[in-house]
Design a protein around this motif. Structure first.
Motif, PDB file in Angstrom:
ATOM      1  N   GLY A   1      20.917  -5.315  16.404  1.00 41.11           N
ATOM      2  CA  GLY A   1      20.128  -4.802  15.293  1.00 41.11           C
ATOM      3  C   GLY A   1      20.742  -3.536  14.720  1.00 41.11           C
ATOM      4  N   GLY A   2      19.927  -2.821  13.966  1.00 34.66           N
ATOM      5  CA  GLY A   2      20.398  -1.593  13.340  1.00 34.66           C
ATOM      6  C   GLY A   2      20.537  -0.464  14.337  1.00 34.66           C
ATOM      7  N   GLY A   3      21.525   0.406  14.091  1.00 38.33           N
ATOM      8  CA  GLY A   3      21.745   1.539  14.980  1.00 38.33           C
ATOM      9  C   GLY A   3      22.471   2.665  14.273  1.00 38.33           C
ATOM     10  N   ASP A   4      22.920   3.626  15.050  1.00 38.05           N
ATOM     11  CA  ASP A   4      23.446   4.873  14.490  1.00 38.05           C
ATOM     12  C   ASP A   4      24.944   4.765  14.175  1.00 38.05           C
TER      13      ASP A   4
ATOM     14  N   ARG B   1      20.066   8.349  16.222  1.00 30.90           N
ATOM     15  CA  ARG B   1      19.000   8.827  15.342  1.00 30.90           C
ATOM     16  C   ARG B   1      18.601   7.758  14.316  1.00 30.90           C
ATOM     17  N   HIS B   2      19.029   6.529  14.556  1.00 33.61           N
ATOM     18  CA  HIS B   2      18.712   5.434  13.644  1.00 33.61           C
ATOM     19  C   HIS B   2      18.276   4.214  14.436  1.00 33.61           C
ATOM     20  N   HIS B   3      17.677   3.262  13.734  1.00 35.58           N
ATOM     21  CA  HIS B   3      17.213   2.028  14.342  1.00 35.58           C
ATOM     22  C   HIS B   3      17.118   0.958  13.258  1.00 35.58           C
ATOM     23  N   GLU B   4      16.770  -0.251  13.652  1.00 38.30           N
ATOM     24  CA  GLU B   4      16.630  -1.347  12.703  1.00 38.30           C
ATOM     25  C   GLU B   4      15.644  -0.968  11.598  1.00 38.30           C
TER      26      GLU B   4
ATOM     27  N   GLN C   1      15.050   3.490  19.119  1.00 43.66           N
ATOM     28  CA  GLN C   1      13.804   2.796  19.457  1.00 43.66           C
ATOM     29  C   GLN C   1      13.940   1.907  20.693  1.00 43.66           C
ATOM     30  N   LYS C   2      15.091   1.907  21.329  1.00 50.51           N
ATOM     31  CA  LYS C   2      15.328   1.002  22.452  1.00 50.51           C
ATOM     32  C   LYS C   2      15.483   1.773  23.762  1.00 50.51           C
ATOM     33  N   VAL C   3      15.156   1.099  24.876  1.00 53.30           N
ATOM     34  CA  VAL C   3      15.253   1.738  26.192  1.00 53.30           C
ATOM     35  C   VAL C   3      16.155   0.960  27.152  1.00 53.30           C
ATOM     36  N   ASP C   4      16.668  -0.160  26.718  1.00 50.84           N
ATOM     37  CA  ASP C   4      17.429  -0.994  27.644  1.00 50.84           C
ATOM     38  C   ASP C   4      18.920  -0.661  27.635  1.00 50.84           C
TER      39      ASP C   4
END
Length: 311
Positions: free
Chosen positions: A95-98, A118-121, A183-186
C-alpha cells in the motif's frame, strides 16, 4: 533498483539459500499488474498475517477478499519455515507509504532503522509500495504473544537474503510494514533491526558449493551418493482407525525420534489414539496451535517430519 525476478529465478534463488518452497497452483501468473506498475524493485517487505493455520492463511493471501483482491503478497512463510509462493507480479501487500523511507532503502544509507514513516495509504504524498517491494506474509496472529518458531524466523532470514543476493542488495533493503506506513504495526513479535543483522551475517557468509570428489586410481568414477527418500504425504483420509500400514509405523518411529511420543507400546502399523496424540505434540513443536494441532497429519507437518520411505 532492479528488474523483478522471474518465477524461475525466484524459485532458484530461494532454494539455493536453503528455503523449502511450495509452489501454489497458478502462482506464476497470479498478479495485479493491470492495476499499476510492478518494478523497478527496491526491496523486500515483511508482514504478519493476523491469522493462524497454514492452509487457511495461504488461501486467504492467494484470493484476498472483496475490498482487497489477491494476491496479498508473493509468498506466505509458515510456522514450520515452509514458503508457499502464491504471486508473481504486483501484489496488494504494501500500500501507500513514506517516500523518504523509500529513498533511504534505495540508498541503503540509514542506521539501525529507516526514518519513522509519516505517510500511509491515501495520505497526500504517499508512494505506492506495491510497485517497489516484494512482499512476504508470515503466519502469526500479530498480538505479541503468538510465538515465532526458530524455523519460521530462519526462513524469513533466508528468503530475504536470497532476494538481496539475487539483486546485489544489502540487508538494509529489507524492511517491515511498520517501517513503511505510519498506520501499520507488522511484523510484531521481533525487531526488524535484529532480522537485518541476521540477514547481513548470512549475506557475508555465502555457502560455498560442495567440492567434487576426484576419482582415484582404484576408483575410476566418483562414489555415488544417495539422497534419502521420504514417504510422500498419503492424504488426510489415510489416517483412520481401520488403517494398518508400515507407513504408520515409520511415522511413529520418527515422532519418537523427535521427542513427541505418547506411546505406551509401539509404535505399530495401526493408526491409534496414541499416534494422534504423538502427532499433535509434533504439530505443537512446529508452532501450530488450536485446530491446526489436532493430531491429524497435514501436508506441511508431514513434509517436515521426513518419514522414511517404505516399500
Amino acid at each position: 533498483m532492479a528488474t523483478p525476478l522471474s518465477a524461475d529465478q525466484m524459485v532458484t534463488a530461494l532454494r539455493a539459500e536453503g528455503v523449502t518452497v511450495v509452489e501454489h497452483p497458478g502462482w506464476r501468473t497470479h498478479h495485479r499488474n493491470h492495476k499499476g506498475a510492478w518494478g523497478p524493485l527496491n526491496g523486500v517487505m515483511i508482514h504478519h498475517t493476523v491469522t493462524s493455520g497454514t492452509t487457511s492463511s495461504v488461501a486467504l493471501c492467494y484470493r484476498g477478499y472483496a475490498a482487497l483482491p489477491g494476491p496479498l503478497c508473493h509468498g506466505v512463510i509458515a510456522k514450520d519455515g515452509t514458503v508457499h509462493l502464491i504471486g508473481n507480479g504486483r501484489a496488494n501487500h504494501a500500500g501507500g507509504g513514506d517516500p523518504a523511507v523509500l529513498r533511504r532503502v534505495i540508498e541503503e544509507d540509514y542506521g539501525e532503522r529507516p526514518p519513522a514513516p509519516r505517510h500511509h495509504e491515501g495520505s497526500t504524498g504517499a508512494t505506492d509500495g506495491n510497485a517497489h517491494f516484494y512482499g512476504f506474509e508470515c503466519v502469526n496472529l500479530g498480538d505479541g504473544k503468538d510465538p515465532w518458531p526458530t524455523a519460521q524466523l530462519t526462513a524469513i532470514e533466508r528468503v530475504s537474503a536470497a532476494i538481496c543476493r539475487a539483486h546485489g542488495w544489502s540487508a538494509k533493503s529489507v524492511i517491515g510494514h511498520t517501517e513503511w506506513s505510519d498506520q501499520k504495526v507488522d511484523p510484531r513479535g521481533f525487531t526488524m533491526a535484529s532480522l537485518r543483522t541476521r540477514i547481513a551475517t548470512r549475506l557475508g557468509a555465502a555457502p560455498a558449493p560442495p567440492a567434487p570428489v576426484p576419482p582415484t586410481p582404484t576408483s575410476p568414477t566418483p562414489p555415488k551418493t544417495t539422497t534419502p527418500r521420504h514417504q510422500p504425504f498419503p492424504g488426510a483420509a489415510f489416517f483412520t482407525e481401520r488403517r494398518s500400514s508400515p507407513v504408520i509405523t515409520a511415522m511413529g518411529r520418527r515422532l519418537v525420534a523427535e521427542g513427541c511420543s505418547a506411546y505406551t507400546v509401539g509404535p505399530g502399523p495401526r493408526w491409534t489414539e496414541a499416534d494422534r496424540r504423538s502427532y499433535a505434540a509434533w504439530q505443537r513443536k512446529l508452532g501450530f496451535r488450536g485446530a491446526d494441532a489436532d493430531g491429524r497429519p497435514g501436508q506441511t507437518s508431514w513434509t517436515a517430519l521426513k518419514v522414511p520411505y517404505t516399500d
